[in-house]
Write a protein that holds these residues in place. Structure first.
Motif, PDB file in Angstrom:
ATOM      1  N   ARG A  38       0.734  -1.226   0.109  1.00 58.03           N
ATOM      2  CA  ARG A  38       0.080  -0.095  -0.024  1.00 58.03           C
ATOM      3  C   ARG A  38       0.885   1.262  -0.222  1.00 58.03           C
ATOM      4  N   GLU A  39       2.068   1.111   0.286  1.00 64.61           N
ATOM      5  CA  GLU A  39       3.186   2.424   0.183  1.00 64.61           C
ATOM      6  C   GLU A  39       4.741   1.956  -0.366  1.00 64.61           C
ATOM      7  N   ARG A  52       1.561   6.395  -0.965  1.00 61.46           N
ATOM      8  CA  ARG A  52       0.665   5.515  -0.690  1.00 61.46           C
ATOM      9  C   ARG A  52      -0.699   5.486  -1.244  1.00 61.46           C
ATOM     10  N   ASN A  55      -7.281   4.451   1.920  1.00 59.09           N
ATOM     11  CA  ASN A  55      -8.410   3.764   2.378  1.00 59.09           C
ATOM     12  C   ASN A  55      -9.553   4.017   1.188  1.00 59.09           C
ATOM     13  N   ASN A  57      -8.852   4.435  -1.830  1.00 60.39           N
ATOM     14  CA  ASN A  57      -7.989   4.178  -3.064  1.00 60.39           C
ATOM     15  C   ASN A  57      -7.712   5.393  -3.844  1.00 60.39           C
TER      16      ASN A  57
END
Length: 63
Positions: A38-39, A52, A55, A57
């Motif tokens: 995610r990052e 990143r 949440n 998207n």
């Protein structure tokens, strides 16, 4: 209409197939860059940047 603003991104006029090819070379899929993470951290001119996925998207790039 000439001079009318639009929502389209500004692009240089196309000069045929060579333009289409060069545009594709500048694109990187985020999934190719981040994989399942995610990052990721990017280095640019001696500085570290964090890219990143939120949440919601969305992408956020911070120094």
């Amino acid at each position: 209409m000439a001079g009318t603003p639009s929502n389209e991104p500004n692009e240089a006029p196309s000069s045929g197939a060579d333009s289409a090819i060069s545009n594709e070379k500048n694109r990187i899929l985020v999934s190719d860059l981040m994989g399942d993470e995610r990052e990721v951290f990017l280095l640019f001119n001696g500085s570290e940047y964090r890219l990143r996925v939120t949440n919601n998207n969305k992408l956020i790039l911070t120094k």
